[in-house]
Design a protein around this motif. Structure first.
Motif, PDB file in Angstrom:
ATOM      1  N   VAL A  37       4.263   4.779   3.276  1.00 40.58           N
ATOM      2  CA  VAL A  37       5.553   4.583   3.932  1.00 40.58           C
ATOM      3  C   VAL A  37       6.673   5.106   3.033  1.00 40.58           C
ATOM      4  CG1 VAL A  37       7.174   2.891   4.856  1.00 40.58           C
ATOM      5  CG2 VAL A  37       4.709   2.542   5.147  1.00 40.58           C
ATOM      6  N   HIS A  38       7.551   5.929   3.599  1.00 41.68           N
ATOM      7  CA  HIS A  38       8.730   6.429   2.908  1.00 41.68           C
ATOM      8  C   HIS A  38       9.911   5.518   3.234  1.00 41.68           C
ATOM      9  CE1 HIS A  38       6.856  10.378   1.905  1.00 41.68           C
ATOM     10  NE2 HIS A  38       6.141  10.084   2.972  1.00 41.68           N
ATOM     11  N   VAL A  39      10.651   5.116   2.215  1.00 44.88           N
ATOM     12  CA  VAL A  39      11.774   4.195   2.374  1.00 44.88           C
ATOM     13  C   VAL A  39      13.068   4.988   2.229  1.00 44.88           C
ATOM     14  CG1 VAL A  39      12.865   2.084   1.555  1.00 44.88           C
ATOM     15  CG2 VAL A  39      10.372   2.355   1.368  1.00 44.88           C
ATOM     16  N   ILE A  40      13.938   4.897   3.250  1.00 45.70           N
ATOM     17  CA  ILE A  40      15.171   5.677   3.287  1.00 45.70           C
ATOM     18  C   ILE A  40      16.368   4.742   3.404  1.00 45.70           C
ATOM     19  CG2 ILE A  40      16.482   7.407   4.580  1.00 45.70           C
ATOM     20  CD1 ILE A  40      13.791   8.564   5.493  1.00 45.70           C
ATOM     21  N   ASP A  41      17.331   4.901   2.512  1.00 43.52           N
ATOM     22  CA  ASP A  41      18.591   4.156   2.571  1.00 43.52           C
ATOM     23  C   ASP A  41      19.495   4.841   3.585  1.00 43.52           C
ATOM     24  OD1 ASP A  41      21.073   2.990   2.231  1.00 43.52           O
ATOM     25  OD2 ASP A  41      20.938   2.899   0.045  1.00 43.52           O
ATOM     26  N   ASN A  42      19.811   4.129   4.663  1.00 45.50           N
ATOM     27  CA  ASN A  42      20.612   4.714   5.736  1.00 45.50           C
ATOM     28  C   ASN A  42      21.990   4.052   5.829  1.00 45.50           C
ATOM     29  OD1 ASN A  42      20.668   6.665   7.876  1.00 45.50           O
ATOM     30  ND2 ASN A  42      20.577   4.974   9.350  1.00 45.50           N
ATOM     31  N   SER A  43      22.472   3.556   4.691  1.00 43.89           N
ATOM     32  CA  SER A  43      23.792   2.924   4.674  1.00 43.89           C
ATOM     33  C   SER A  43      24.868   3.879   5.183  1.00 43.89           C
ATOM     34  CB  SER A  43      24.145   2.464   3.257  1.00 43.89           C
ATOM     35  OG  SER A  43      23.192   1.535   2.779  1.00 43.89           O
ATOM     36  N   ASP A  44      24.702   5.155   4.853  1.00 45.93           N
ATOM     37  CA  ASP A  44      25.584   6.195   5.379  1.00 45.93           C
ATOM     38  C   ASP A  44      24.746   7.075   6.301  1.00 45.93           C
ATOM     39  OD1 ASP A  44      27.258   8.260   5.983  1.00 45.93           O
ATOM     40  OD2 ASP A  44      27.602   8.903   3.921  1.00 45.93           O
ATOM     41  N   PRO A  45      24.814   6.874   7.618  1.00 48.83           N
ATOM     42  CA  PRO A  45      23.961   7.641   8.536  1.00 48.83           C
ATOM     43  C   PRO A  45      24.185   9.141   8.486  1.00 48.83           C
ATOM     44  CG  PRO A  45      24.934   5.736   9.644  1.00 48.83           C
ATOM     45  CD  PRO A  45      25.634   5.886   8.324  1.00 48.83           C
ATOM     46  N   THR A  46      25.312   9.563   7.955  1.00 48.02           N
ATOM     47  CA  THR A  46      25.558  11.001   7.855  1.00 48.02           C
ATOM     48  C   THR A  46      24.862  11.618   6.648  1.00 48.02           C
ATOM     49  OG1 THR A  46      27.589  10.753   6.542  1.00 48.02           O
ATOM     50  CG2 THR A  46      27.796  10.693   8.951  1.00 48.02           C
TER      51      THR A  46
END
Length: 407
Positions: free
Chosen positions: A74-83
């Motif tokens: 599983v790859h974990v992605i920080d999406n706090s800034d969707p851009t």
């Protein structure tokens, strides 16, 4: 469990001598490559970010996106800034296909095991519990499509897992005066669809997981110590699971199975809606289920459709509408918007105000669409190569926020 086997029907290239009942045949044999369970389990670890070679499923939790690397982790992605999403880490979980999260505890299949991770500190993810040997759908792990028969004679399911396959072509001579199938390592395999994947669904204090033929129920009232409390027959070649209003909807290659969770510890079969063979994701809103059937491949038929099923009477689901598609995969909804991933034909958005008469609103044909997650303020969409995020506050002005390349 040492000499169990599942086989596809062997396609013979043969000649026959009617006098002595002797035939020769040629077939492709798969021989499993194995690893001990101890070594297998020791490979689970949190690692540095890396590119995704084979994109699997997508999962959203708070400000994070989790993307499965098929059968690997599983790859974990920080999406706090969707851009501008940022990859945080990679959790190596051999054999993984699905995850589900509740209150900072992540549940994942490690092929035959259920593993629990504490993700309360995203930079210090760690394993906190493991239930060993709770899944049994792993025996044909990634069997190559060309394999017509498999030899499990040296595979010990009690102490080993399958990590790959060696493929050989064999030619045999059979005397039908003798018993060809006398060795119990040979048998017929009626499983006709590949890639049937388990699904996870959390409902209150229970985690439901579904494999090809079994629905398992875990009590997760103690989040760090799940307990397997029930195993049911799920149906036939189950591929997806969706929860709505106290019912589990299981999408299979030949139908949709409805199970009640009035007793959450013991799901109970209610009914089945039968359709022609096809890969079958399903979502439910109110009295209607929406499912896509993808044909033209190992799933069965040539046709691909979006079907609308009236489920107001759970004991008698009824087809009420069909819409032609090209190569559909996942789908989702928010309000009256129904988002359908139609493969290379892109993302299609329907107005489902009247479920009996869906209206096509938009087609984003410049993307390859595989799956979607409609969040409160934006839409996540994944393809084989990218994660797309759209702002859909106004259905007439859907804006692409970002494209995040995964490979």
């Amino acid at each position: 469990m040492k000499n169990f086997a599942l086989f596809l029907v062997v396609c013979f290239l043969w000649s026959c001598n009617k006098d002595d009942q002797v035939e020769t045949y040629t077939y492709t044999l798969g021989i499993p490559e194995t690893m001990t369970k101890v070594e297998w389990r020791s490979q689970v670890a949190v690692q540095a970010p890396k590119p995704i070679a084979s994109v699997g499923k997508i999962y959203a939790y708070q400000n994070y996106i989790f993307i499965n690397e098929k059968h690997k982790g599983v790859h974990v992605i920080d999406n706090s800034d969707p851009t501008a999403p940022q990859v945080v880490s990679y959790i190596n979980i051999p054999g993984n296909e699905d995850i589900s999260i509740k209150n900072d505890f992540l549940y994942a299949d490690n092929a035959i095991d259920l593993v629990v991770f504490d993700i309360s500190n995203i930079n210090l993810i760690h394993e906190v519990e493991r239930l060993e040997d709770v899944f049994n759908y792993y025996s044909d792990y990634q069997m190559p499509a060309e394999v017509q028969a498999a030899d499990y004679s040296n595979f010990d399911a009690d102490s080993q897992v399958i990590v790959g396959w060696r493929v050989e072509e064999r030619t045999e001579i059979v005397n039908y005066n003798e018993s060809f199938f006398s060795d119990n390592s040979l048998a017929t395999n009626t499983v006709g669809t590949g890639g049937s994947l388990a699904r996870f669904q959390i409902v209150n204090d229970f985690l439901y997981t579904v494999g090809s033929f079994e629905l398992k129920t875990f009590d997760i009232s103690n989040l760090s110590q799940p307990n397997l409390v029930n195993t049911n027959t799920a149906g036939w070649n189950i591929e997806t699971m969706f929860h709505a209003d106290g019912f589990l909807y299981l999408g299979g290659s030949n139908g949709m199975f409805i199970n009640s969770i009035a007793n959450p510890a013991a799901p109970e079969y209610v009914s089945m809606f039968t359709h022609w063979d096809g890969c079958d994701p399903v979502v439910v809103d109110g009295d209607y289920a929406y499912l896509t059937l993808r044909g033209g491949n190992a799933c069965g038929q040539e046709l691909s459709t979006l079907e609308v099923i009236d489920i107001s009477d759970k004991s008698n689901p009824t087809l009420v509408a069909q819409h032609a598609l090209d190569s559909p995969y996942g789908l989702g909804f928010k309000g009256n918007d129904l988002f359908v991933c139609d493969g290379a034909s892109g993302l299609k958005i329907y107005d489902k105000t009247n479920p009996l008469d869906l209206q096509l609103l938009h087609v984003f044909s410049d993307v390859q669409a595989t799956d979607v997650i409609p969040l409160e303020d934006r839409l996540l969409m994944i393809s084989d190569a990218a994660l797309y995020q759209y702002n859909y506050d106004d259905q007439n002005n859907i804006v692409l926020l970002s494209t995040f390349n995964l490979n």
